[in-house]
Design an enzyme around this catalytic site. Structure first.
Site, short mmCIF file in Angstrom:
data_model
loop_
_atom_site.label_atom_id
_atom_site.label_comp_id
_atom_site.label_asym_id
_atom_site.label_seq_id
_atom_site.Cartn_x
_atom_site.Cartn_y
_atom_site.Cartn_z
CG MET A 1 -69.40 19.19 16.85
SD MET A 1 -69.42 19.53 18.63
CE MET A 1 -67.91 20.52 18.77
CB CYS A 2 -67.16 12.68 17.60
SG CYS A 2 -65.55 13.51 17.57
CG ASP A 3 -72.21 11.90 15.23
OD1 ASP A 3 -73.09 12.29 16.00
OD2 ASP A 3 -71.72 12.61 14.33
CD GLU A 87 -69.24 11.25 20.27
OE1 GLU A 87 -69.44 12.38 19.77
OE2 GLU A 87 -69.00 10.24 19.59
#
Length: 444
Positions: A1-3, A87
């Site tokens: 997961m990323c931001d 994302e």
């Protein structure tokens, strides 16, 4: 997961736009920092991760942070001041899993190599998405990791959010601070939408025809979106931003967000979860680890600065400045990471990261002190160099930052372990022992 998040120029201390991202991947998936110079390709086709695609003959200089085995990149910027972070998003559109399309990372790199503005990069992604699709595995050891993608695309004057669901898409221009994570966020507020998206969703009965069309409600897949905790991390990013435009924002603020955890006091990696922006892998419920971070300051009339960790966990990493037109990232000077532990910066720093998992407080204290001293010094020097035409001085600053960090690695390797055991961390400890065994880096 990323931001990924963006802060427009009018909100920031020096009047420059800022784009930042944490790349969350599998723990043993080393990330490379690479610079590819502007060039003319011999053929108007290029081999991406799984397929060959058409491309322009002339491509721009880019600085990227990418998984070692992928052609595409998690995040990057080009010489014209276009920056992108992407994302994974989970939608109701089921991909065929034939690997006959482009990864979101491929789309990101193709756009950066061929676009001089954020709007052109957006249009480039849509063109490739329409022509080749995104049926491509985005995982490393997880061969079942297929997903659609969203993108935050910015240049010195404008920014866009683009969200996709298989072949369908919607985008909007953004004027203020904005964050994206592992979920669809565009509802009825899109500027443009795929011409067939509404008809497709109506036929599937995913949304009623007598209400304004909501892209998120129509296409979002609820279970994986919930498990990914993207909404929580997006909200955390936005809560860090001053409410008033009079309170100016800085590169240091971007660093701080990327290093943040949901737990404010006495944080330990074993207590983290998917709700942490600085993500620490723990096992089945938290399989991802922040393996690289980037903050870009996009300057209109001066040289843009690219701050990258090139290592896991920004709370235990140091942001270093990199520049266009320099040789710092040449492979003879900056060896690139591979599948197993090697002499690359990523794997050398990873030794400290793995050590810190058993001795977080003491190692974090040393690194935090180093971060505060060195990053502040480098940021001051970077501002002075931003208006200079002396490429050599920028190259020397990059090289010095890498050298200082590697000296810290040597110091921390000698530091005695001061770990404590508790029953809560037993499963966590076993998980990381397995990860260490996989990479042939068992550390007892």
């Amino acid at each position: 997961m990323c931001d990924t998040f963006y802060s427009p120029s009018h909100r920031n201390v020096y009047g420059n736009s800022i784009l930042a991202k944490n790349s969350d991947r599998e723990p043993n998936e080393a990330q490379q920092i690479v610079r590819f110079p502007a060039q003319s390709r011999f053929e108007k086709r290029v081999q991406a991760t799984f397929i060959a695609v058409d491309c322009l003959e002339q491509v721009h200089e880019v600085i990227l942070s990418k998984p070692f085995q992928m052609w595409g990149a998690e995040m990057g910027v080009n010489e014209h001041g276009v920056a992108i972070g992407n994302e994974a998003v989970f939608t109701k559109i089921k991909l065929a899993r034939k690997n006959d399309g482009l990864t979101g990372m491929d789309l990101l790199r193709l756009a950066l190599e061929q676009s001089k503005t954020a709007k052109l990069a957006l249009e480039m992604i849509l063109e490739y998405l329409g022509k080749y699709g995104q049926d491509a595995c985005g995982g490393y050891q997880d061969k079942g990791m297929y997903y659609s993608n969203s993108f935050l695309i910015a240049d010195t004057h404008s920014a866009y959010v683009l969200e996709t669901a298989g072949p369908f898409w919607a985008y909007k221009q953004i004027q203020s601070f904005h964050a994206i994570s592992n979920l669809l966020t565009i509802g009825t507020d899109f500027d443009q939408i795929h011409p067939d998206a509404k008809v497709f969703a109506y036929k599937k009965s995913w949304i009623k025809e007598d209400v304004p069309f909501d892209f998120q409600k129509a296409f979002s897949e609820p279970f994986m979106t919930f498990m990914g905790r993207g909404a929580s991390r997006k909200q955390q990013c936005e809560l860090h931003v001053p409410l008033s435009n009079t309170n100016k924002w800085s590169i240091q603020d971007a660093f701080r967000i990327l290093r943040s955890h949901g737990i404010k006091d006495d944080f330990e990696p074993s207590r983290g979860d998917m709700g942490n922006i600085c993500l620490h892998a723990q096992g089945i419920l938290t399989p991802s680890q922040t393996t690289g971070s980037m903050v870009v300051e996009l300057r209109d009339e001066a040289n843009s600065s690219v701050w990258l960790t090139g290592s896991s966990a920004p709370c235990l990493s140091v942001f270093k400045p990199f520049y266009f037109g320099t040789n710092t990232l040449n492979t003879d000077m900056f060896p690139q990471a591979s599948q197993r532990i090697d002499h690359s910066f990523w794997w050398q720093w990873e030794k400290i990261h793995r050590k810190a998992l058993k001795d977080y407080k003491s190692i974090h204290a040393v690194i935090q002190s180093f971060q505060q001293e060195k990053e502040n010094d480098w940021l001051k020097e970077d501002q002075l160099l931003s208006v200079s035409k002396d490429v050599k001085m920028r190259e020397e600053l990059s090289q010095k930052s890498i050298k200082d960090c590697l000296q810290l690695v040597e110091k921390l390797e000698q530091q005695k372990k001061n770990s404590t055991f508790n029953i809560r961390s037993l499963a966590y400890s076993l998980y990381w022992k397995w990860q260490n065994r996989v990479m042939k880096h068992e550390r007892n």
